[in-house]
Design an enzyme around this catalytic site. Structure first.
Site, PDB file in Angstrom:
ATOM      1  N   ASP A  92       0.845  -1.206   0.000  1.00 16.82           N
ATOM      2  CA  ASP A  92       0.000   0.000   0.000  1.00 16.82           C
ATOM      3  C   ASP A  92       0.877   1.252   0.000  1.00 16.82           C
ATOM      4  OD1 ASP A  92       0.698  -0.851   2.715  1.00 16.82           O
ATOM      5  OD2 ASP A  92      -0.583   0.751   3.456  1.00 16.82           O
ATOM      6  N   GLU A 155       0.008  -0.884   5.880  1.00 20.22           N
ATOM      7  CA  GLU A 155       1.066  -0.348   6.741  1.00 20.22           C
ATOM      8  C   GLU A 155       0.875   1.142   6.955  1.00 20.22           C
ATOM      9  OE1 GLU A 155       4.675   1.506   8.107  1.00 20.22           O
ATOM     10  OE2 GLU A 155       3.724   1.903   6.180  1.00 20.22           O
TER      11      GLU A 155
HETATM   12 ZN   LIG Z   1       6.583   2.109   4.539  1.00 24.42          ZN
END
Ligand SMILES: [Zn+2]
Length: 480
Positions: A92, A155
């Site tokens: 992501d 994340e």
């Molecule tokens: Zn990162």
């Protein structure tokens, strides 16, 4: 093939065109979280899932065993043995924002670099890890452990990916994440987000004496947006009582001038609005900023205010103003290795007819524990009729500097770069803490500016290649 003869850089060089082209393809997937396209199997949206499937596809084509864990995360495995070496990256990216020189998802090569959102954080390094694993696999080197490339999908926000994944999948014996800095981060402070709150009722229960002679009543004060940032703006609204609005404005302007502070004062109707400017920095290092919120409260101490405002001002000034290490609270802690406990007052909200609340970010080294310092804070809060709400506690993360994970990666780094591999402790949080025994290892080389989350994010092609060679040797040395 004997390991002495492996030229890791040469192996990367042979795959250079494929590595660059595959990294570009990966970066062209706009993997920004989008709940409007979320579904079962793609909890963070189609785009993030497409990036996950792309990474897994490259691994499958390289002959690794892949597994998609309900779209929250996935992994690719090879090797044999009981122990498991993990390499954790994320697919992501944060939204691209404005002002790019080339389209953020074109992944164009501009001179010596690939420019794209996610180039350095973390899809470029993720692809470096995949090619590193491919090299180890294609060389047919004997391994006594399994290697697992793990890909997270969340994340950049809440790490729900790792929570979901590790509730279902094996925790690696040890591992690293290519999502921070070289040489190596082996220790990270504990992180807390606390809310200190005083309700109007709790204040009244104290039965403090009513003040007769006051300059003004404090109606409202607001500062800051997030617990992990130093506020750069604060505003207070006063209702004149013993002094006129014009007098209050004059007192504040004099104060600003004498103290060399930046702010403003204005009369609005029957009230006076005061503003203060500070310097915003990350909450992990509050001493480097100027907290507009506590600065403004520090001025309020000059005035005679209503009893609730006076208690608030005195409490704030004593325990929070320029108290970046929790000295007055009695929780200061210095640690030779990890550095001091730090305290950031990220948000202040005062409402005369409602709550007073502080959002506090305390980061602490492993030489103390939350259980040790929290009761000391609680006692100070109770003395001023504040309650403690615990929003988040993450314990310090640390791998012993003598652990083979650390020493092996240090040796690999030095062999490949010819430079000493000093190890670092930080106040922030890297993805490495998602692993029980995990360190952050690259991808940013010392001296390179950090362009993560910024416009024109890039990875230097030579650094992509260099990191791939380092990761290849690292995977082999850890799993052999
Ligand atoms: Zn990162």
């Amino acid at each position: 093939m004997s390991e002495m003869t492996i030229d890791w850089r040469a192996e990367v060089e042979k795959r250079k065109e494929e590595l660059i082209a595959t990294t570009q393809q990966f970066l062209r997937i706009k993997s920004v979280m989008d709940f409007s396209t979320a579904r079962e199997g793609a909890p963070f949206g189609e785009d993030v899932n497409n990036a996950l499937q792309f990474a897994l596809g490259v691994c499958r084509d390289a002959g690794m065993e892949i597994k998609d864990v309900d779209g929250y995360a996935g992994h690719a495995e090879f090797g044999t043995g009981k122990e498991l070496i993990g390499v954790l990256s994320h697919v992501d990216v944060v939204p691209e924002g404005d002002g790019w020189s080339t389209p953020p998802y074109a992944a164009e090569i501009v001179g010596d670099r690939i420019v794209a959102r996610g180039a350095i954080d973390d899809k470029g390094p993720g692809m470096a890890a995949i090619f590193a694993a491919k090299i180890v696999k294609e060389l047919g080197l004997p391994l006594s452990k399994r290697v697992r490339l793990i890909f997270g999908t969340d994340e950049e926000t809440l790490w729900r990916c790792m929570k979901y994944y590790f509730e279902r999948e094996e925790m690696p014996t040890m591992g690293f994440t290519p999502d921070a800095d070289f040489p190596l981060i082996y220790a990270e402070k504990g992180l807390t987000h606390l809310v200190w709150r005083q309700t109007k009722e709790a204040f009244a229960k104290q039965g403090l004496a009513h003040k007769q002679q006051i300059d003004a009543r404090l109606i409202e004060l607001k500062a800051g947006l997030r617990m992990n940032m130093v506020p750069d703006r604060a505003q207070a609204v006063l209702e004149p009582v013993g002094k006129t609005a014009e007098q209050l404005v004059a007192i504040y302007r004099d104060y600003l001038q004498q103290q060399g502070k930046t702010g403003n004062a204005a009369v609005e109707g029957s009230r006076v609005t005061l503003s203060m400017e500070g310097v915003s920095v990350h909450g992990m290092d509050p001493a480097k900023g100027v907290n507009a919120g506590t600065e403004l409260v520090h001025f309020l101490k000059e005035l005679s205010l209503d009893e609730r405002a006076e208690q608030f001002a005195s409490f704030t000034d004593t325990y929070l103003h320029e108290q970046h290490y929790g000295e007055a609270l009695g929780i200061a802690q210095d640690d030779q290795e990890m550095g001091p406990l730090t305290l950031n007052t990220g948000v202040i909200s005062y409402e005369a007819e409602g709550d007073i609340a502080f959002d506090i970010n305390i980061r602490y080294p492993h030489s103390t524990t939350f259980e040790e310092w929290q009761p000391i804070v609680l006692k100070r809060l109770e003395e001023a009729a504040f309650a403690l709400e615990i929003e988040e506690v993450q314990v310090p993360h640390r791998v012993d500097p003598k652990h083979p994970l650390v020493t092996t990666l240090q040796r690999v780094y030095t062999e490949q770069t010819g430079e000493e591999a000093g190890i670092m402790a930080i106040g922030g949080a890297s993805y490495g803490r998602a692993l029980d025994v995990g360190v952050a290892f690259g991808p940013l080389f010392p001296g390179r500016p950090d362009c993560a989350h910024q416009r024109d994010e890039y990875i230097l092609i030579k650094d992509l290649l260099k990191a791939t060679a380092i990761y290849a040797q690292a995977i082999y040395e850890l799993a052999k």
